[in-house]
Design an enzyme around this catalytic site. Structure first.
Site, mmCIF file in Angstrom:
data_model
loop_
_atom_site.group_PDB
_atom_site.id
_atom_site.type_symbol
_atom_site.label_atom_id
_atom_site.label_comp_id
_atom_site.label_asym_id
_atom_site.label_seq_id
_atom_site.Cartn_x
_atom_site.Cartn_y
_atom_site.Cartn_z
ATOM 1 N N LEU A 86 -15.462 -10.865 6.057
ATOM 2 C CA LEU A 86 -15.411 -11.809 4.873
ATOM 3 C C LEU A 86 -15.219 -11.122 3.562
ATOM 4 C CD1 LEU A 86 -18.017 -14.469 6.265
ATOM 5 C CD2 LEU A 86 -15.820 -14.044 6.760
ATOM 6 N N ARG A 87 -15.087 -9.805 3.491
ATOM 7 C CA ARG A 87 -14.912 -8.937 2.340
ATOM 8 C C ARG A 87 -15.759 -9.078 1.310
ATOM 9 N NH1 ARG A 87 -11.367 -6.301 5.208
ATOM 10 N NH2 ARG A 87 -9.458 -6.928 5.290
ATOM 11 N N ASP A 117 -11.193 -11.729 14.921
ATOM 12 C CA ASP A 117 -11.148 -10.363 14.096
ATOM 13 C C ASP A 117 -10.425 -10.811 12.787
ATOM 14 O OD1 ASP A 117 -11.247 -7.830 13.939
ATOM 15 O OD2 ASP A 117 -9.216 -7.236 14.833
ATOM 16 N N HIS A 156 -6.261 -10.583 3.661
ATOM 17 C CA HIS A 156 -5.657 -9.551 2.570
ATOM 18 C C HIS A 156 -4.958 -10.397 1.235
ATOM 19 C CE1 HIS A 156 -6.380 -6.049 4.677
ATOM 20 N NE2 HIS A 156 -5.855 -6.584 5.919
#
Length: 445
Positions: free
Chosen positions: A83-84, A325, A329
């Site tokens: 989830l960055r 997965d 981006h």
């Protein structure tokens, strides 16, 4: 089949109905925990399932959801979603990805430890748990780092990480070159009752490869990753499981031979399990042709024969879970020459329909699909969710199995628009998602 408009319904995912009492009427109830597959009403009260039966009476002040023609499944449990946050909030954040998860029927996710900073201290785990709670109701669980800073040189404090809430340990894609440290890690994890999540790839064989070793990579001049990279790593880790008795979960299988090795290990009653990313069940190395960076993933897309074998392993249960997965981006991450683009797909919102495609293809029954998406991954992660029963948490997904819709990358709720499925017609969509009795996706009906 009913055509569904993504643009028309997307704003509903951002509102949440206050927790209270809800009667879900007439759904096809799929509970993989008990094997129940029948039409029933379900009463949700105080965050849990209060009653299941035919023609239940609605209590005063209860909201009613007419779910006739829909499936009612446990909330999906996703074994891998990046989830960055922290460390890459220019790509996405908890705030952006939690609505996307709920739109996909996902109520629980596991985060791998390769955030920045790495999840190798109790303080980092506590920090990330706090950030996730502040952002929304999604149940975010964490894998602690197996080694300090994922360097493979010294073990992390696994006992302290477990005490801080880690549900397992992993070194993500970072190698552990010293086999003694790998063995010691499994011994330590076994003593703590922790499952080790292993990304099976021999980094010496994989090198800097970015595509499957085969005719497509040769024709495009791309550095290749042989299937042997997965096979060699699996053999190494399975031998350590034999030696230590530790529980190991193998993440993101990509080859037919890999599935065979897991099958053989299971037949010997070794404590192993495996999952596969949903995109590996629908794409193969020919989709990379033309340097399609949206198909740059790790592990790489393999041959069509591998894809067919993976689908069969999901059907048989050798592969016990299908995960997203998810790797969102920014647009620039996919515009360089193929080897320089960043691997990964924005996949929270396609996990369910891609798995339902196996049902529509006749490979899985609806109950088997619920097992691979809900109960199987919950069991692997040691979580309470993944089933429907009286007293169980009301983490639920109301699914319209026959709704046909076209995926438009620009309409994804995720901050990542990177998907090779842009423009694809899909069948099956989430109508409503409940997390702890709270309706977190889907408007009132």
């Amino acid at each position: 089949m009913r055509e569904w408009s993504a643009r028309a319904r997307a704003p509903e995912t951002r509102a949440a109905t206050p927790a209270g009492t809800t009667l879900i009427r007439g759904a096809r109830l799929l509970d993989p925990g008990s094997g129940l597959d029948e039409t029933a009403d379900v009463l949700v009260d105080a965050g849990r399932i209060a009653a299941i039966g035919a023609a239940l009476d609605a209590p005063p002040q209860a909201q009613t959801l007419d779910a006739r023609g829909c499936w009612l499944m446990p909330g999906l449990v996703d074994l891998c979603a990046r989830l960055r946050e922290p460390g890459a909030t220019h790509k996405a954040s908890f705030a952006s990805e939690i609505p996307a998860a709920f739109a996909g029927g996902i109520t629980q996710v596991l985060l791998p430890p390769d955030t920045q900073p790495v999840l190798d201290t109790p303080a980092m785990l506590i920090r990330v748990q706090r950030l996730a709670r502040q952002a929304g109701a999604l149940d975010v669980r964490l894998l602690g780092a197996l080694t300090r800073e994922l360097r493979g040189e010294a073990l992390a404090e696994l006992s302290a990480l477990k005490a801080a809430g880690a549900v397992g340990a992993s070194n993500a894609w970072s190698p552990i070159d010293d086999s003694r440290i790998a063995r010691r890690a499994l011994e330590y994890a076994k003593g703590l009752g922790l499952t080790v999540h292993v990304y099976a790839q021999d980094h010496g064989l994989a090198g800097s490869g970015c595509a499957h070793e085969g005719p497509v990579a040769t024709r495009l001049g791309l550095a290749a990753v042989p299937a042997a990279a997965e096979v060699a790593a699996l053999r190494f880790w399975i031998s350590l499981v034999e030696d230590t008795g530790a529980c190991v979960h193998f993440c993101r299988l990509s080859t037919a031979r890999g599935a065979e090795l897991i099958d053989a290990a299971l037949s010997r009653d070794l404590p192993v399990s495996a999952d596969v990313a949903a995109h590996q069940l629908h794409l193969c190395d020919t989709d990379v042709d033309g340097f399609n960076a949206q198909c740059h993933v790790q592990p790489p897309l393999r041959t069509d024969a591998d894809r067919i074998a993976l689908r069969e392993a999901v059907r048989s249960g050798v592969i016990a879970a299908v995960c997203s997965d998810h790797q969102p981006h920014e647009a620039d991450a996919k515009v360089n020459p193929f080897p320089l683009t960043e691997p990964g797909i924005s996949a929270l919102e396609t996990l369910l329909p891609l798995t339902l495609a196996l049902v529509h293809d006749g490979l899985l029954s609806p109950l088997q699909a619920a097992e691979r998406l809900c109960h199987g991954p919950a069991r692997i992660a040691g979580l309470e969710g993944g089933h429907i029963g009286i007293g169980a948490p009301a983490d639920l997904a109301v699914v319209e199995p026959d709704t046909v819709w076209t995926l438009r990358a620009a309409q994804l709720l995720s901050a990542g628009r990177n998907t090779p499925f842009d423009g694809r017609r899909l069948r099956g969509r989430v109508r409503a998602t409940f997390r702890g009795g709270l309706r977190v996706h889907g408007g009132a009906s």
